[in-house]
Design an enzyme around this catalytic site. Sequence first.
Site, PDB file in Angstrom:
ATOM      1  N   CYS A 175      41.080  43.743  46.100  1.00 20.75           N
ATOM      2  CA  CYS A 175      41.208  44.652  47.243  1.00 20.75           C
ATOM      3  C   CYS A 175      41.106  43.884  48.567  1.00 20.75           C
ATOM      4  CB  CYS A 175      40.124  45.723  47.280  1.00 20.75           C
ATOM      5  SG  CYS A 175      39.956  46.665  45.782  1.00 20.75           S
ATOM      6  N   ARG A 231      46.131  40.877  47.652  1.00 16.23           N
ATOM      7  CA  ARG A 231      44.830  41.074  46.999  1.00 16.23           C
ATOM      8  C   ARG A 231      44.807  42.288  46.085  1.00 16.23           C
ATOM      9  NH1 ARG A 231      40.869  38.132  49.723  1.00 16.23           N
ATOM     10  NH2 ARG A 231      39.259  39.439  48.829  1.00 16.23           N
ATOM     11  N   TRP A 283      43.070  46.996  44.414  1.00 17.50           N
ATOM     12  CA  TRP A 283      43.341  46.519  43.062  1.00 17.50           C
ATOM     13  C   TRP A 283      42.332  47.256  42.187  1.00 17.50           C
ATOM     14  CZ3 TRP A 283      40.861  43.568  39.170  1.00 17.50           C
ATOM     15  CH2 TRP A 283      41.714  43.067  38.182  1.00 17.50           C
ATOM     16  N   ASN A 329      35.404  46.262  49.153  1.00 14.78           N
ATOM     17  CA  ASN A 329      35.996  45.299  48.220  1.00 14.78           C
ATOM     18  C   ASN A 329      34.859  44.731  47.384  1.00 14.78           C
ATOM     19  OD1 ASN A 329      37.422  43.206  46.956  1.00 14.78           O
ATOM     20  ND2 ASN A 329      37.041  41.810  48.660  1.00 14.78           N
ATOM     21  N   GLY A 330      34.959  44.880  46.067  1.00 13.99           N
ATOM     22  CA  GLY A 330      33.907  44.364  45.191  1.00 13.99           C
ATOM     23  C   GLY A 330      33.627  45.334  44.070  1.00 13.99           C
ATOM     24  N   GLU A 367      50.808  24.370  33.325  1.00 11.34           N
ATOM     25  CA  GLU A 367      50.996  25.073  34.609  1.00 11.34           C
ATOM     26  C   GLU A 367      52.418  25.658  34.683  1.00 11.34           C
ATOM     27  OE1 GLU A 367      49.417  26.347  36.881  1.00 11.34           O
ATOM     28  OE2 GLU A 367      50.751  26.498  38.596  1.00 11.34           O
ATOM     29  N   LYS A 427      53.263  29.591  35.358  1.00 15.40           N
ATOM     30  CA  LYS A 427      54.112  30.054  36.460  1.00 15.40           C
ATOM     31  C   LYS A 427      55.191  30.981  35.920  1.00 15.40           C
ATOM     32  CE  LYS A 427      52.405  29.575  39.365  1.00 15.40           C
ATOM     33  NZ  LYS A 427      51.148  28.917  39.489  1.00 15.40           N
ATOM     34  N   GLU A 448      53.675  34.424  34.736  1.00 16.67           N
ATOM     35  CA  GLU A 448      53.087  35.350  35.709  1.00 16.67           C
ATOM     36  C   GLU A 448      54.107  35.968  36.652  1.00 16.67           C
ATOM     37  OE1 GLU A 448      49.968  33.857  38.256  1.00 16.67           O
ATOM     38  OE2 GLU A 448      50.976  31.968  38.571  1.00 16.67           O
ATOM     39  N   HIS A 470      51.449  20.520  14.491  1.00 20.20           N
ATOM     40  CA  HIS A 470      50.293  21.187  13.888  1.00 20.20           C
ATOM     41  C   HIS A 470      50.431  22.709  13.914  1.00 20.20           C
ATOM     42  CE1 HIS A 470      48.342  17.347  13.537  1.00 20.20           C
ATOM     43  NE2 HIS A 470      48.554  17.105  14.826  1.00 20.20           N
ATOM     44  N   LYS A 529      45.666  37.912  44.313  1.00 23.00           N
ATOM     45  CA  LYS A 529      45.535  36.527  44.759  1.00 23.00           C
ATOM     46  C   LYS A 529      44.104  36.024  44.642  1.00 23.00           C
ATOM     47  CE  LYS A 529      47.230  32.861  46.783  1.00 23.00           C
ATOM     48  NZ  LYS A 529      48.115  32.041  45.946  1.00 23.00           N
TER      49      LYS A 529
HETATM   50  O1  M6R Z   1      41.492  31.069  43.980  1.00 21.40           O
HETATM   51  P1  M6R Z   1      41.428  30.299  42.689  1.00 21.40           P
HETATM   52  O2  M6R Z   1      42.118  28.999  42.762  1.00 21.40           O
HETATM   53  O3  M6R Z   1      40.020  30.139  42.202  1.00 21.40           O
HETATM   54  O4  M6R Z   1      42.187  31.209  41.651  1.00 21.40           O
HETATM   55  C1  M6R Z   1      42.202  30.924  40.277  1.00 21.40           C
HETATM   56  C2  M6R Z   1      43.247  31.739  39.565  1.00 21.40           C
HETATM   57  O5  M6R Z   1      42.988  33.095  39.686  1.00 21.40           O
HETATM   58  C3  M6R Z   1      44.655  31.453  40.104  1.00 21.40           C
HETATM   59  O6  M6R Z   1      44.957  30.093  40.052  1.00 21.40           O
HETATM   60  C4  M6R Z   1      45.689  32.248  39.296  1.00 21.40           C
HETATM   61  O7  M6R Z   1      45.811  31.707  38.017  1.00 21.40           O
HETATM   62  C5  M6R Z   1      47.033  32.272  40.028  1.00 21.40           C
HETATM   63  N1  M6R Z   1      47.688  33.504  39.761  1.00 21.40           N
HETATM   64  C6  M6R Z   1      47.930  31.173  39.629  1.00 21.40           C
HETATM   65  O8  M6R Z   1      49.208  31.239  40.139  1.00 21.40           O
END
Ligand code: M6R
Length: 609
Positions: free
Chosen positions: A2, A27, A74, A98-99, A482, A486, A489, A505, A604
Site C-alpha cells: 500500500c 506499491r 495491496w 500501510n502495514g 534472475e 523476470k 513475473e 538430475h 514493489k
Molecule cells: O526491495 P527488495 O530488493 O528487498 O525486494 C525484494 C523482492 O521483493 C524483489 O526483488 C522482487 O522479487 C521483485 N519483484 C523483482 O523484480
Amino acid sequence: MCGIVGYVGPQACADILVDGLRRLEYRGYDSAGLAVFDGKRTGVVRAVGKLQNLVNALKEKPLPGSLGIGHTRWATHGRPTEVNAHPHCSGEIALVHNGIIENHIELKRHLAEEGVKFSSDTDTEIVAHLIHREAKTGDDLLGAVRRALGHVHGAYAVAVMDARQPDRIVVAKNASPLVIGFGEGEMFCASDIPAILPYTKRMLPLEEGEIGVLTENGLELYTLDGKRVDRQPKTITWSASQAEKGGFKHFMLKEINEQPRAIEDTIRGRVDLAAGDVIESELGIDAETAKSLKRVYFIACGTSHHATLYGRFLMEHIAKVPSQTELASEFIGRDPVVGEGDLVVAVSQSGETLDTLAALKVAKEKGARILAVANVIDSAIPRAAHGAFYTHAGPEIGVASTKCFTTQLAAMVLLAVFLGRRRGTLEKERAQEILQNFVEIPNQMRTVLALDDIIRDLARPLAQAKSALFLGRGVSYPIAVEGALKLKEISYIHAEGYAAGEMKHGPIALIDADMPVIAVMPDDKAYEKIASNVQEAKAREGHVLAVATRHNADIGGIAHNAIYVPKVDPVLSPFVTALPLQLLSYFVADFKGTDVDQPRNLAKTVTVE
Ligand code: M6R
C-alpha cells in the site's frame, strides 16, 4: 504494502493526492481512495481497481478542499472491494494505513463489545475506531492517535485527519515507511519520496516510533512516548523527471536503458584505480574487521537474492572468505548459526522488505556485524544496520527490478574488492585490472542495449511458450535464475532458472520441442561444460537461445539462436548477460500485452512477511 499520501496547505489538494498516488501505485493497485476536508466536513471517494477508477469516480463526485489524505491498496486483510478500500472513517476521523495490525482480532473483539459496528473486513478500520474512541475524551488529535497506537501491535504508517481540527494531519510510523515533505507554507507526507518529489525536495523520513503533526507551518515531531524530536529535513538530489517515463513506453524499459548511467553513479567516487582499491567510508568495516571475518552471510529476497548469489561467487573468488546466501524468509524460519565474526550483508533495493529486515534483526541479536546494501537512503534496513552501502540507481518505479539489480551486482564487486584488498587475498595488480575493466562496463552495457531490435525479434516466438528453462553455470547461474524470475513475473509464463549441471538430475525430463531453453554461456571457464549441457538439451529437441560472447564461433553449432554480448573480464560478465534477459522478458510481456510495470498480484515494496 500500500501507498499513502497526505497534504495540508493552501492549494486544492485532490489532484496533488491523486498525482502522488499515481507514483505510489507500484506499491499496490487493488483499490484507491481519498478523504478531503471541504471546510465543513470530510468527503470520501473510493474505487476498486486501478487509480484511473478513482479518477473517474472523482469526476462524478469532486472533492474540493486543501486538507486531505489518499491511499492505494495491496489487499492483505479483506478482499479488494470498495468497503475495504481506504480511507477508513469513524465519526469525524479519517485514516489511511500501510502495514498490518497484528493484534487486530483481539482489538476488534474489544471494540465490538463496546458496541462498535464495522463496515469493512480490514485491520485498518479498527485503528480508525480506536482513534475515534480516544478523541472522544476531548484531547487533541495528536494525543488521541498516540493513545490509540498504544493498543496496536504490528507494522504501520498512518496519516489521520479529524474534521474537528481541520488544520492538521497526524502521522505516525512503525516498520512501514513514511516520508515528510516540507514545502513553502504547505506540507506533504507519503510512503515514498517520488510521490511528492514534484512538489518539494526537502524531505524527512520518519524513524520507528515517531509521531508528528503536519500543519501549514511545518512539522512537530515526537516519539510515541511524548519526547520532542528535533531533526531537520534533507535535500533530495533526484529530479522529479527521474521518476517519469521520459518517452519510453514503460518504466521498466526506461529503467533497463538507464543501467549504464546507474552503474556509473554507483561506482563514482568509490574506485581508486591507482591504488587498486575501493574507497567507502560508510561500510563500517575497518581493516582489522575485514581480516578477522569468519564468514559472509548474505540475506535478501527475490531479485536481490539473485544479486547475492553473485556476491557469494565474488566473495569466494576475490575475498577468499567462506560465504553463503540465504532467502531472508527461510533464514528467520530456522535457527541460523550466525554470530560474532560473521558479516551479514542484507541486500534490498527498497530497504523496507520486511522478511529481510526481520532476518537482519535476528542476525544482529546474535552478534553479527550487519551491512545493508540498499537503494533508498535512510530506509529501514540501512537504518537498522551497522553500516550501509547505497546503490545509486535512482528511483525504480517498474515493479520488476532491473537497474536496482545491476547496481546491486556493482555493490557486490565493490564490496568483494574492498574486502579482498584488506584481507590480502587480492593483489594490487589484479585489483587494478578488475576495477579498470569495471569502469569500462557501462559502455559495454550500452553496446548490449543497442541490440534491442534483435532481442525483440527473438522474443516474438517466446511469447507463445507455456514454459521456459534458463540455464547458467558458475558466475552465470545467478543470471539464469534472475532471467527466469523476470520472465515469469511480467509475462506470466512459467520459467525455471537452473544450474546447468543439475539438468541431468531431473529437469532434462522436461525438454521437448515445446520447451525453449535460454542458456547464459559467456566465454569463461564454465563454457565447455555448459556447452555440453546445452547439446544434451538440443539432442532432445529443446529450442536453444544462447547468450554468448561475440566472436564465439562454436555457438552456431550449439544453439539455434544467439544474442552476442561483448567480451569482458569473466568475473564481470553478469553485467552484460543480464541485460539481454531483461529485454527479452520485457518484449515477451509487451507482445502478450500484460501490465509490464504493475504485474498482477505483485507490489514493489513488500512489507508483509
Ligand atoms: O526491495 P527488495 O530488493 O528487498 O525486494 C525484494 C523482492 O521483493 C524483489 O526483488 C522482487 O522479487 C521483485 N519483484 C523483482 O523484480
